[in-house]
Design a protein around this motif. Structure first.
Motif, PDB file in Angstrom:
ATOM      1  N   TYR A 163      -1.660   8.310   6.969  1.00 40.53           N
ATOM      2  CA  TYR A 163      -1.944   7.208   5.953  1.00 40.53           C
ATOM      3  C   TYR A 163      -2.869   6.250   7.024  1.00 40.53           C
ATOM      4  O   TYR A 163      -3.826   5.462   6.590  1.00 40.53           O
ATOM      5  CB  TYR A 163      -0.876   6.364   6.035  1.00 40.53           C
ATOM      6  CG  TYR A 163       0.015   6.748   4.940  1.00 40.53           C
ATOM      7  CD1 TYR A 163      -0.255   7.727   4.071  1.00 40.53           C
ATOM      8  CD2 TYR A 163       1.641   6.499   4.900  1.00 40.53           C
ATOM      9  CE1 TYR A 163       0.262   8.149   3.082  1.00 40.53           C
ATOM     10  CE2 TYR A 163       2.427   7.103   4.035  1.00 40.53           C
ATOM     11  CZ  TYR A 163       1.949   7.733   3.160  1.00 40.53           C
ATOM     12  OH  TYR A 163       2.850   8.214   1.984  1.00 40.53           O
ATOM     13  N   ILE A 216       0.816   4.772  -3.503  1.00 39.04           N
ATOM     14  CA  ILE A 216      -0.260   5.266  -2.807  1.00 39.04           C
ATOM     15  C   ILE A 216      -1.457   5.338  -3.531  1.00 39.04           C
ATOM     16  O   ILE A 216      -1.435   6.442  -4.335  1.00 39.04           O
ATOM     17  CB  ILE A 216       0.079   6.528  -1.749  1.00 39.04           C
ATOM     18  CG1 ILE A 216       1.156   5.985  -0.773  1.00 39.04           C
ATOM     19  CG2 ILE A 216      -1.291   7.101  -1.109  1.00 39.04           C
ATOM     20  CD1 ILE A 216       1.502   7.117   0.156  1.00 39.04           C
ATOM     21  N   ARG A 247     -10.955   5.088   2.188  1.00 37.22           N
ATOM     22  CA  ARG A 247     -10.297   4.444   3.148  1.00 37.22           C
ATOM     23  C   ARG A 247      -8.895   4.776   3.543  1.00 37.22           C
ATOM     24  O   ARG A 247      -8.264   5.551   2.739  1.00 37.22           O
ATOM     25  CB  ARG A 247     -10.337   2.858   2.919  1.00 37.22           C
ATOM     26  CG  ARG A 247     -11.520   2.357   2.642  1.00 37.22           C
ATOM     27  CD  ARG A 247     -12.630   2.330   3.727  1.00 37.22           C
ATOM     28  NE  ARG A 247     -13.624   1.570   3.183  1.00 37.22           N
ATOM     29  CZ  ARG A 247     -14.846   1.688   2.537  1.00 37.22           C
ATOM     30  NH1 ARG A 247     -14.641   2.962   1.893  1.00 37.22           N
ATOM     31  NH2 ARG A 247     -15.672   1.064   2.325  1.00 37.22           N
ATOM     32  N   ALA A 248      -8.450   4.613   4.988  1.00 38.24           N
ATOM     33  CA  ALA A 248      -6.779   4.798   5.084  1.00 38.24           C
ATOM     34  C   ALA A 248      -6.035   4.106   4.148  1.00 38.24           C
ATOM     35  O   ALA A 248      -6.502   3.036   3.592  1.00 38.24           O
ATOM     36  CB  ALA A 248      -6.865   4.653   6.522  1.00 38.24           C
ATOM     37  N   ILE A 249      -5.016   4.528   4.025  1.00 35.34           N
ATOM     38  CA  ILE A 249      -3.844   3.773   3.493  1.00 35.34           C
ATOM     39  C   ILE A 249      -3.423   2.443   4.115  1.00 35.34           C
ATOM     40  O   ILE A 249      -3.446   1.441   3.641  1.00 35.34           O
ATOM     41  CB  ILE A 249      -2.518   4.614   3.091  1.00 35.34           C
ATOM     42  CG1 ILE A 249      -2.950   6.040   2.378  1.00 35.34           C
ATOM     43  CG2 ILE A 249      -1.606   4.056   2.299  1.00 35.34           C
ATOM     44  CD1 ILE A 249      -3.572   5.708   1.113  1.00 35.34           C
ATOM     45  N   ILE A 250      -3.133   2.693   5.267  1.00 35.87           N
ATOM     46  CA  ILE A 250      -2.916   1.548   6.004  1.00 35.87           C
ATOM     47  C   ILE A 250      -4.196   1.059   6.890  1.00 35.87           C
ATOM     48  O   ILE A 250      -4.468   1.807   7.778  1.00 35.87           O
ATOM     49  CB  ILE A 250      -1.685   1.666   7.405  1.00 35.87           C
ATOM     50  CG1 ILE A 250      -0.481   2.222   6.274  1.00 35.87           C
ATOM     51  CG2 ILE A 250      -1.462   0.436   7.976  1.00 35.87           C
ATOM     52  CD1 ILE A 250       0.639   2.419   7.250  1.00 35.87           C
ATOM     53  N   THR A 251      -4.958  -0.048   6.150  1.00 33.35           N
ATOM     54  CA  THR A 251      -6.299  -0.140   6.638  1.00 33.35           C
ATOM     55  C   THR A 251      -6.330  -1.402   7.617  1.00 33.35           C
ATOM     56  O   THR A 251      -6.008  -2.456   6.977  1.00 33.35           O
ATOM     57  CB  THR A 251      -7.116  -0.195   5.597  1.00 33.35           C
ATOM     58  OG1 THR A 251      -6.591   0.449   4.339  1.00 33.35           O
ATOM     59  CG2 THR A 251      -8.592   0.082   5.870  1.00 33.35           C
ATOM     60  N   TYR A 279      -8.497  11.914   3.727  1.00 32.24           N
ATOM     61  CA  TYR A 279      -7.307  12.918   3.203  1.00 32.24           C
ATOM     62  C   TYR A 279      -8.082  13.445   1.894  1.00 32.24           C
ATOM     63  O   TYR A 279      -7.593  14.293   1.261  1.00 32.24           O
ATOM     64  CB  TYR A 279      -6.204  11.876   2.562  1.00 32.24           C
ATOM     65  CG  TYR A 279      -6.698  10.386   2.311  1.00 32.24           C
ATOM     66  CD1 TYR A 279      -7.090  10.481   1.001  1.00 32.24           C
ATOM     67  CD2 TYR A 279      -6.706   9.471   3.152  1.00 32.24           C
ATOM     68  CE1 TYR A 279      -7.657   9.124   0.705  1.00 32.24           C
ATOM     69  CE2 TYR A 279      -7.069   8.076   2.602  1.00 32.24           C
ATOM     70  CZ  TYR A 279      -7.598   8.022   1.464  1.00 32.24           C
ATOM     71  OH  TYR A 279      -7.989   7.022   0.844  1.00 32.24           O
ATOM     72  N   ALA A 315       0.839  -1.346  -0.056  1.00 30.62           N
ATOM     73  CA  ALA A 315       0.107  -0.007   0.126  1.00 30.62           C
ATOM     74  C   ALA A 315       0.767   1.230   0.121  1.00 30.62           C
ATOM     75  O   ALA A 315       0.494   2.226  -0.591  1.00 30.62           O
ATOM     76  CB  ALA A 315      -1.047   0.083   1.173  1.00 30.62           C
ATOM     77  N   LEU A 316       1.999   1.205   0.633  1.00 29.91           N
ATOM     78  CA  LEU A 316       2.892   2.337   0.735  1.00 29.91           C
ATOM     79  C   LEU A 316       3.804   2.601  -0.400  1.00 29.91           C
ATOM     80  O   LEU A 316       4.187   3.825  -0.761  1.00 29.91           O
ATOM     81  CB  LEU A 316       3.801   2.340   1.931  1.00 29.91           C
ATOM     82  CG  LEU A 316       2.973   2.403   3.309  1.00 29.91           C
ATOM     83  CD1 LEU A 316       4.041   2.312   4.524  1.00 29.91           C
ATOM     84  CD2 LEU A 316       2.279   3.700   3.094  1.00 29.91           C
ATOM     85  N   PRO A 333      -5.230   5.799  -2.978  1.00 34.14           N
ATOM     86  CA  PRO A 333      -6.207   5.860  -2.093  1.00 34.14           C
ATOM     87  C   PRO A 333      -7.542   5.249  -2.860  1.00 34.14           C
ATOM     88  O   PRO A 333      -7.822   5.642  -3.950  1.00 34.14           O
ATOM     89  CB  PRO A 333      -6.465   7.459  -1.760  1.00 34.14           C
ATOM     90  CG  PRO A 333      -5.750   8.126  -2.690  1.00 34.14           C
ATOM     91  CD  PRO A 333      -4.868   7.128  -3.620  1.00 34.14           C
TER      92      PRO A 333
END
Lengths: 441, 170, 251
Positions: free
Chosen positions: C11, B79, B85-89, C16, B75-76, B81
């Protein structure tokens, strides 16, 4: 049976290895038929579809998922009982498992392979399927681990790996038995398959421990696999699919159809390979009891789905339910209820439970019902989501019907290869259930 | 190099008795081969808890961690999106690490099996085919100060069906 | 180190999308919409949408990124016809983005819901998850007969079979406007500089497009109109298209 005489150790070896080493013309005829059907009905339509595009199927705008996905769920479901049941019964040390588990696990493995084919058939651009696997690539792009479909990729890979290891490790001592009973090329092959197994105390000890751990890993895995398959649907907003009950519903349905599948396979093995001395009434009886329990749970969850959908009063839910119960596919719905909820209640009678022929018919009816259930999941909810303007109607095309039929032939072909490759009843574990060889009684 | 002696038994109680007596008489290099798994034989061979379980545990833990790490890293690296949702979900990545726990757990158990059992071992070893059918066999190896005749006598007294001298090293 | 911590915080938390450079949005005034479908045709021409033919249309395999939905209300003779142009809502919490296994659909830096045709493997999950049914699948590879291929827009790709596609808010025009702004030495695109094909072609000016981050843009002002509503807002997908309710004279 009163006239039942326990086989001796040598007889076990002889009877079971005979199924492997002696191949009659009947086998080749059946194998030829299934392999031909698999090629003609499964692979050729697939290649055609590959060529023209997914328009060869009956899917269209609002019903973008069709029988490919419903068959995928069906086959994954069928795979559920084998390894799971075998692992649960291994851990609970149920002796009756030992004669039937090998073929049940083989059913798992091959229905899983068939299911994996359906994933590929389902894809619009199957030639890029490797993008869904986390392998380094020149684009620097990685799969999206937030996707329920990627959970599926992970779960199915894991399940396929774990259940192949599970069945293989369980068969290693039997491969040694095949090696000892054969000559020539087969002997050399089985020497490799059996890892040079001699049956020393250390080997048995390690195998026992490893096998138990495989079983421990496989149980939560199997439960997670079908939960994840259900999430492909339940994680969407589609009314009629967006239920919390879906994961247990799918798991229960999967074990249900898998157990029925085991009964079918047992019947055929027993008939065609003359294994009456090993696959016996006790197995049928126990599987029958399991089927009753599962059919009751399954019926309960179905009622619950209707009840909560109706109680919520949401117009979308209500519309989805009405279409399912009284719409175009209503006859299929009621057929499913009849085959999966009502007919299995006959098994409560001991007489029916101990009749191989009746149980065979019931097990097939259950699986027809379960195939229908999976079809209804995609065909009644997806074409009717939110905007009435986009309501559609789904009916499978010839290509889809042909591939569905071909998938059964594919499964049969794989299974036929299996019974000539691995003893379909575990030799050493059947011996374990016999009276031990003692001088002093 | 002393020869090994191999004895075949028809009955498992005879076989176990012979093995116990040999142990008691100071013969340590015995291996027991059986057509079915037998707890008593494993006990005589001095096997209790198998180290395979360590492989399973370590594999499972590593698998779980690596599953989460893989999902996070993927995911990192790029990136993208999705769905607000958050990136680190956490919830979906935990599903991934659950599956990886099992996958790596199973694979390392398999590795453990191969290491602990010493298989695959395709070199020629003392073995009789009857062992995979219905005979229990015992192979005794000798140290220089052992008496092969004594071992043979113990086995014959216990009811060995057949006693064979084998040249192959155990 | 502090930067790392900030990044991690970002993150780990959703939301965001509120901090994008641009936040493109649209309003559609249903009071002005006459259902003439000029927008549909303009979209078709701009974005190289294939003409699927009568047979495929009957199979409901047409590709129209923007469609005008018709709903009849009441019984004859008191019958009313309602129109609602339906296109991708570019939801901020798009349900279609999460399930793509290869991340072929994601939110870009402008807050647009984009579809990467080259990356798509055709699982069609996004179409199932989309409650607005605005994702269209290429069931076949469609051909443009001579000389029709001459009218294809060179700024837009032509999609092959097995690929999902949908409204992009004419991302090629947004790109172009940004380039112009950069050439002129401006930091941002001026309001009204970007008009998607549908907005441009609307004879009654029912559609307004612009940047929601700019409080003075026309679309931001229209957003505050009390007649405004969003379709299927209760699903919490945070759609970016606001429809202005038709004001009925006979209510």
């Amino acid at each position: 049976m009163s006239d039942y005489r326990e086989p001796t150790y040598a007889e076990v070896n002889r009877d079971i290895l005979r199924t492997l080493l002696e191949t009659g013309s009947r086998y080749w005829i059946v194998f030829g038929i299934t392999a031909t059907i698999a090629i003609v009905c499964f692979y050729i339509p697939w290649i055609y579809q590959w060529h023209v595009g997914l328009g060869a199927s009956g899917q269209s705008r609002s019903d973008v998922w069709g029988t490919y996905l419903s068959n995928f769920i069906f086959w994954i479901g069928l795979s559920h009982s084998g390894t799971l049941l075998s692992a649960v019964l291994h851990i609970t040390r149920s002796g009756w498992r030992k004669a039937i588990y090998r073929s049940a696990e083989a059913m798992t493995l091959f229905s899983l392979m068939t299911a994996a084919f359906f994933v590929l058939i389902h894809l619009g651009r199957v030639w890029f399927v490797h993008w869904s696997v986390p392998v380094p690539n020149q684009m620097g792009l990685w799969p999206n681990f937030r996707s329920p479909l990627l959970f599926d990729v992970m779960a199915i890979t894991t399940y396929l790996t774990a259940s192949s290891i599970f069945i293989y490790m369980g068969s290693v001592p039997d491969y040694a038995a095949v090696r000892d009973a054969s000559t020539g090329l087969r002997r050399r092959l089985y020497t490799i398959f059996s890892f040079g197994w001699r049956g020393t105390a250390r080997e048995w000890h390690t195998l026992g421990w490893a096998y138990t751990f495989f079983a421990v890993f496989v149980i939560p895995l199997a439960v997670s696999v079908h939960s994840i398959v259900s999430w492909d649907f339940a994680m969407s907003l589609v009314p009629g699919l967006h239920h919390t009950i879906f994961a247990p519903y799918f798991v229960c349905g999967a074990i249900y159809s898998g157990t029925a599948g085991i009964v079918t396979v047992m019947y055929l093995l027993r008939r065609c390979l003359n294994l009456e001395r090993y696959i016996r009434e006790i197995h049928l009886d126990n599987l029958g009891k399991l089927l009753i329990a599962l059919s009751l749970i399954w019926a309960y969850i179905n009622i619950l789905e209707l009840f909560t959908g109706w109680y919520s009063g949401s117009s979308f839910q209500y519309e989805a339910l009405t279409y399912k119960l009284f719409g175009y596919y209503a006859p299929l719905y009621w057929e499913m209820i009849l085959f999966c909820a009502f007919i299995p209640q006959l098994i409560f009678w001991k007489k029916i439970r101990s009749s191989w022929n009746i149980m065979f018919v019931i097990s097939i009816l259950i699986n027809i019902g379960m195939l229908t259930e999976r079809f209804l999941i995609v065909s009644t909810s997806l074409p009717r989501k939110f905007l009435p303007n986009a309501f559609g109607f789904y009916f499978p095309s010839l290509v889809e019907i042909s591939i569905t039929i071909g998938s059964f032939a594919l499964f049969a072909t794989l299974f036929l290869i299996f019974i000539k490759w691995t003893p379909c009843v575990s030799i050493y574990e059947v011996k374990e259930t016999l009276k031990p060889l003692r001088r002093v009684e | 190099m002393a020869k090994n002696i191999m004895a075949l038994f028809q009955y498992q109680d005879d076989f176990l008795n012979a093995a116990r007596k040999l142990k008691a008489s100071g013969f340590d290099r015995i291996s027991l081969m059986t057509p079915i798994p037998m707890h008593d034989a494993e006990k005589i061979a001095g096997l209790d808890k198998s180290p395979v379980r360590r492989f399973s545990l370590i594999g499972a833990i590593l698998g779980g961690l690596s599953g989460f790490a893989m999902a996070t890293a993927c995911a990192l690296v790029f990136i993208l999106p999705t769905g607000g949702r958050a990136i680190i979900t956490f919830p979906p990545f935990l599903v991934i690490s659950y599956e990886m726990t099992i996958l790596i757990g199973v694979l390392s158990t398999l590795l453990g099996f191969h290491i602990v059992s010493g298989l695959p071992a395709w070199r020629d070893k003392p073995y009789r085919m009857e062992t995979s059918i219905d005979r229990f066999s015992l192979v005794v190896g000798f140290d220089p100060d052992d008496d092969p005749a004594l071992a043979e006598k113990i086995m014959r007294d216990a009811g060995a069906e057949k006693i064979i001298q084998v040249e192959k090293p155990e | 180190m502090g930067k790392m911590r900030d990044k991690l915080k970002q993150y780990l938390k959703p939301g965001y999308y509120e901090k994008y450079d641009y936040h493109w949005g649209m309003t559609i005034d249903l009071d002005r919409c006459t259902g003439c479908e000029a927008c549909v045709v303009a979209c078709q021409a701009e974005n190289n949408l294939p003409i699927v033919g009568e047979k495929r249309f009957k199979e409901r395999r047409e590709i129209k990124w923007l469609r005008v939905e018709r709903y009849w209300e009441g019984e004859y003779p008191n019958i009313k016809l309602r129109f609602i142009p339906m296109l991708c809502q570019h939801c901020d919490q798009a349900p279609c983005e999460t399930p793509c296994p290869v991340a072929a659909t994601y939110h870009n830096q402008d807050g647009l819901n984009t579809q990467i045709y080259n990356r798509c493997i055709g699982t069609r999950t996004c179409a199932v998850y989309c409650p607005y049914e605005v994702r269209y699948f290429n069931w076949f590879t469609y051909k443009w007969d001579e000389p029709l291929e001459q009218q294809l827009n060179p700024d837009v790709t032509v999609r092959e079979k097995g690929v999902m596609e949908k409204c992009t808010f004419c991302i090629q025009r947004i790109r172009q406007a940004k380039d112009h702004a950069k050439d002129d030495g401006r930091r941002r695109v001026r309001d009204g500089e970007v008009t998607p094909a549908c907005v441009q072609s609307c004879p009654t000016k029912a559609m307004v497009f612009g940047d929601l981050n700019d409080p003075n843009s026309r679309v931001s002002k229209m957003y505050k109109n009390p007649r405004g509503y969003k379709v299927l807002e209760e699903l919490n997908t945070l759609p970016k298209i606001v429809y202005l309710k038709k004001a009925d004279s006979d209510v």
